[in-house]
Design a protein around this motif. Structure first.
Motif, PDB file in Angstrom:
ATOM      1  N   ARG A  36      -5.591 -87.270  50.079  1.00  0.00           N
ATOM      2  CA  ARG A  36      -6.243 -86.586  51.198  1.00  0.00           C
ATOM      3  C   ARG A  36      -5.614 -86.993  52.526  1.00  0.00           C
ATOM      4  NH1 ARG A  36     -10.741 -87.669  49.634  1.00  0.00           N
ATOM      5  NH2 ARG A  36     -11.345 -85.680  48.694  1.00  0.00           N
ATOM      6  N   GLU A  37      -5.372 -88.294  52.697  1.00  0.00           N
ATOM      7  CA  GLU A  37      -4.846 -88.807  53.963  1.00  0.00           C
ATOM      8  C   GLU A  37      -3.451 -88.267  54.257  1.00  0.00           C
ATOM      9  OE1 GLU A  37      -3.514 -93.099  55.962  1.00  0.00           O
ATOM     10  OE2 GLU A  37      -4.589 -93.050  54.043  1.00  0.00           O
ATOM     11  N   HIS A  38      -2.636 -88.117  53.224  1.00  0.00           N
ATOM     12  CA  HIS A  38      -1.240 -87.743  53.432  1.00  0.00           C
ATOM     13  C   HIS A  38      -0.974 -86.273  53.089  1.00  0.00           C
ATOM     14  CE1 HIS A  38       0.097 -91.864  54.249  1.00  0.00           C
ATOM     15  NE2 HIS A  38      -0.760 -92.239  53.320  1.00  0.00           N
ATOM     16  N   ALA A  39      -2.022 -85.498  52.866  1.00  0.00           N
ATOM     17  CA  ALA A  39      -1.877 -84.063  52.588  1.00  0.00           C
ATOM     18  C   ALA A  39      -0.883 -83.813  51.452  1.00  0.00           C
ATOM     19  CB  ALA A  39      -1.456 -83.315  53.848  1.00  0.00           C
ATOM     20  N   ALA A  73      -9.132 -83.518  46.279  1.00  0.00           N
ATOM     21  CA  ALA A  73      -8.480 -83.981  47.500  1.00  0.00           C
ATOM     22  C   ALA A  73      -7.417 -83.002  47.983  1.00  0.00           C
ATOM     23  CB  ALA A  73      -7.862 -85.355  47.282  1.00  0.00           C
ATOM     24  N   GLY A  74      -7.127 -81.982  47.181  1.00  0.00           N
ATOM     25  CA  GLY A  74      -6.229 -80.932  47.634  1.00  0.00           C
ATOM     26  C   GLY A  74      -4.917 -80.815  46.902  1.00  0.00           C
ATOM     27  N   ALA A  75      -4.687 -81.647  45.903  1.00  0.00           N
ATOM     28  CA  ALA A  75      -3.402 -81.630  45.200  1.00  0.00           C
ATOM     29  C   ALA A  75      -3.508 -80.967  43.841  1.00  0.00           C
ATOM     30  CB  ALA A  75      -2.887 -83.054  45.022  1.00  0.00           C
ATOM     31  N   GLU A  76      -2.424 -80.335  43.415  1.00  0.00           N
ATOM     32  CA  GLU A  76      -2.293 -79.977  42.015  1.00  0.00           C
ATOM     33  C   GLU A  76      -1.932 -81.254  41.256  1.00  0.00           C
ATOM     34  OE1 GLU A  76      -0.962 -76.531  40.435  1.00  0.00           O
ATOM     35  OE2 GLU A  76      -1.212 -75.263  42.227  1.00  0.00           O
ATOM     36  N   VAL A  77      -2.357 -81.344  39.997  1.00  0.00           N
ATOM     37  CA  VAL A  77      -2.163 -82.567  39.219  1.00  0.00           C
ATOM     38  C   VAL A  77      -1.413 -82.219  37.939  1.00  0.00           C
ATOM     39  CG1 VAL A  77      -3.291 -84.540  38.133  1.00  0.00           C
ATOM     40  CG2 VAL A  77      -4.352 -83.450  40.130  1.00  0.00           C
ATOM     41  N   ILE A  78      -0.343 -82.972  37.691  1.00  0.00           N
ATOM     42  CA  ILE A  78       0.461 -82.779  36.480  1.00  0.00           C
ATOM     43  C   ILE A  78       0.522 -84.108  35.742  1.00  0.00           C
ATOM     44  CG2 ILE A  78       2.670 -82.051  35.527  1.00  0.00           C
ATOM     45  CD1 ILE A  78       3.141 -80.526  38.173  1.00  0.00           C
ATOM     46  N   VAL A  79       0.013 -84.122  34.517  1.00  0.00           N
ATOM     47  CA  VAL A  79      -0.095 -85.342  33.721  1.00  0.00           C
ATOM     48  C   VAL A  79       0.749 -85.186  32.464  1.00  0.00           C
ATOM     49  CG1 VAL A  79      -1.675 -86.876  32.488  1.00  0.00           C
ATOM     50  CG2 VAL A  79      -2.457 -85.678  34.551  1.00  0.00           C
ATOM     51  N   THR A  80       1.536 -86.200  32.134  1.00  0.00           N
ATOM     52  CA  THR A  80       2.259 -86.211  30.869  1.00  0.00           C
ATOM     53  C   THR A  80       1.794 -87.393  30.026  1.00  0.00           C
ATOM     54  OG1 THR A  80       4.076 -87.547  31.752  1.00  0.00           O
ATOM     55  CG2 THR A  80       4.293 -85.143  31.910  1.00  0.00           C
ATOM     56  N   SER A  81       2.074 -87.335  28.734  1.00  0.00           N
ATOM     57  CA  SER A  81       1.664 -88.404  27.822  1.00  0.00           C
ATOM     58  C   SER A  81       2.772 -89.433  27.671  1.00  0.00           C
ATOM     59  CB  SER A  81       1.305 -87.819  26.451  1.00  0.00           C
ATOM     60  OG  SER A  81       2.338 -86.978  25.962  1.00  0.00           O
ATOM     61  N   GLY A  82       2.364 -90.696  27.459  1.00  0.00           N
ATOM     62  CA  GLY A  82       3.307 -91.785  27.248  1.00  0.00           C
ATOM     63  C   GLY A  82       3.230 -92.308  25.836  1.00  0.00           C
ATOM     64  N   ASN A  83       3.946 -93.401  25.554  1.00  0.00           N
ATOM     65  CA  ASN A  83       3.963 -93.931  24.196  1.00  0.00           C
ATOM     66  C   ASN A  83       2.634 -94.536  23.768  1.00  0.00           C
ATOM     67  OD1 ASN A  83       4.995 -95.921  26.218  1.00  0.00           O
ATOM     68  ND2 ASN A  83       4.848 -97.335  24.494  1.00  0.00           N
ATOM     69  N   HIS A  84       1.780 -94.901  24.718  1.00  0.00           N
ATOM     70  CA  HIS A  84       0.467 -95.426  24.350  1.00  0.00           C
ATOM     71  C   HIS A  84      -0.550 -94.323  24.062  1.00  0.00           C
ATOM     72  CE1 HIS A  84       0.540 -99.882  25.186  1.00  0.00           C
ATOM     73  NE2 HIS A  84       1.722 -99.501  25.625  1.00  0.00           N
ATOM     74  N   ASP A  85      -0.291 -93.144  24.584  1.00  0.00           N
ATOM     75  CA  ASP A  85      -1.256 -92.052  24.446  1.00  0.00           C
ATOM     76  C   ASP A  85      -1.142 -91.381  23.086  1.00  0.00           C
ATOM     77  OD1 ASP A  85      -2.260 -92.082  27.188  1.00  0.00           O
ATOM     78  OD2 ASP A  85      -0.277 -91.335  27.750  1.00  0.00           O
ATOM     79  N   LEU A 261       3.278 -96.471  49.110  1.00  0.00           N
ATOM     80  CA  LEU A 261       1.892 -96.602  49.568  1.00  0.00           C
ATOM     81  C   LEU A 261       1.199 -97.667  48.731  1.00  0.00           C
ATOM     82  CD1 LEU A 261       0.869 -92.828  49.905  1.00  0.00           C
ATOM     83  CD2 LEU A 261       1.789 -94.343  51.681  1.00  0.00           C
ATOM     84  N   ASP A 262       0.782 -98.754  49.353  1.00  0.00           N
ATOM     85  CA  ASP A 262       0.083 -99.811  48.630  1.00  0.00           C
ATOM     86  C   ASP A 262      -1.303 -99.351  48.198  1.00  0.00           C
ATOM     87  OD1 ASP A 262       1.980-101.955  48.696  1.00  0.00           O
ATOM     88  OD2 ASP A 262       1.540-102.183  50.839  1.00  0.00           O
TER      89      ASP A 262
END
Length: 384
Positions: A36-39, A73-85, A261-262
């Protein structure tokens, strides 16, 4: 296009027997605040969303809340799977997700991007789920897929061919060891470092930015290839590694600028070293009473009930390691070797005491008691 790159949430992982769900929820809420803060236009999560292929029931609401907050918050979200998933479990009903949330877990979709358009044109996001060679040979039967490097090379070849037709800017999202990376010991499991499964950076030359997951610390392999690391410290070996996310700006020509960004650290992770008495009394250690503590005890002999004593000062002391100092070199001989060298029952008992006391054997009074006990045992054995 403004992109937030995160990875390796490991929802459900414990920390020395303690649940991390509440701490992770706090950090992921801060991640949504960054959006949200960084658009931010797009958030990419580069694999290992869950810590296990069979996550506990409490893990799913946390994922739903976190992903929903990023979208709100305004973003599209793209999630991929890893070796633990579990790709099947993570991707279940992905087609029914709300608009703007994309979960990429099917290897057959590699080369088909999620396209997001900004004021200057499209950006194609190519999600690559973790590709175990033995599991995807049936998807690409004509390709030679013996190693993870070969498999990812094939996937990137599909992406390059698609991108040659589509044109425009591009982002790849992958979960792997890439050449030049420094791993976190004991954290990145199931992929080999230093062998055939290290992926050359040249594989990613065709895209403008590559968001990588699998390494738990922030790393920049090139201006266009980066790891964001995990949002929490999941091991004492990670304590010096930053927690945060990469804010990536992709300009009209595909040039990348990056800003770290911390993220907040709900409870710091520290290693304290000294004798038990020093750790309990040293004034400087008062700053760590609310931290996760790994205590490295340097006492030359084992201490009685050290964890209970340490937790009176450090309630979050999670583990103890022993590194006795001032111990004679001879006492460092392995216990099995000492047992084999014992020539009598008395000698065997002396060997045991020397081992558990880190080099200090029986004193004169104890030797008398040992001799007496051994003699009595022999009498019983002979008269039985």
């Amino acid at each position: 296009m403004r992109i937030l790159h995160t990875s390796d949430w490991h929802i459900g992982r414990s920390f020395h027997g303690h649940s991390t769900l509440a701490a992770l929820a706090e950090v992921l809420a801060a991640l949504a605040a960054q959006v949200r803060e960084h658009a931010v236009d797009v958030v990419v999560v580069a694999g290992d969303v869950f810590d296990s292929a069979t996550p506990a029931r409490d893990c799913f609401p946390l994922l739903s809340t976190a992903i929903g907050a990023l979208r709100d918050a305004g973003a599209e979200v793209i999630v991929t799977s890893g070796n633990h998933d579990s790709a099947a479990r993570l991707g279940f009903q992905s087609e029914l997700l709300r608009d703007g949330i994309h979960v990429v877990t099917d290897p057959a979709t590699v080369g088909t991007p999620v396209t997001v358009t900004d004021a200057v044109g499209p950006v194609h996001f190519y999600g690559i789920p973790y590709l175990e060679p033995g599991m995807v040979r049936s998807v690409w039967p004509d390709a030679e897929l013996r190693t993870h490097a070969q498999t990812l090379a094939h996937a990137m070849g599909l992406i390059e061919r698609d991108l040659a037709v589509r044109g425009g800017r591009s982002v790849a999202i992958a979960h792997c060891f890439a050449a030049g990376v420094a791993p976190t010991p004991q954290l990145e499991r199931d992929i080999q470092q230093g062998g055939l499964d290290v992926v050359p950076l040249s594989l990613f030359d065709a895209v403008d930015y590559t968001a990588l997951g699998h390494i738990h610390g922030q790393q920049t392999l090139s201006e266009r290839v980066r790891y964001a690391g995990a949002p929490l410290h999941y091991s004492f070996s990670e304590q010096s590694k930053k927690r945060g996310s990469w804010l990536i700006d992709l300009d009209a020509a595909g040039a990348v600028s990056a800003l770290w960004l911390d993220l907040p650290v709900p409870r710091r992770v520290v290693t304290l070293r000294g004798t038990l008495d020093e750790l309990l009394a040293e004034p400087a250690h008062a700053a760590h009473v609310d931290d996760w503590v790994c205590a490295v005890l340097t006492d030359p002999t084992p201490q009685i009930d050290p964890m209970r004593k340490l937790q009176t000062r450090f309630p979050w002391c999670a583990t103890i390691k022993l590194d006795p100092q001032g111990v004679p070199e001879a006492s460092r001989v392995g216990y099995a070797q000492r047992v084999r060298a014992a020539t009598s029952d008395t000698d065997l008992i002396e060997t045991f005491l020397t081992h558990v006391r880190a080099g200090e054997g029986a004193d004169a009074r104890e030797r008398d008691l040992i001799d007496e006990a051994v003699a009595e045992a022999r009498v019983v054995e002979l008269t039985a």
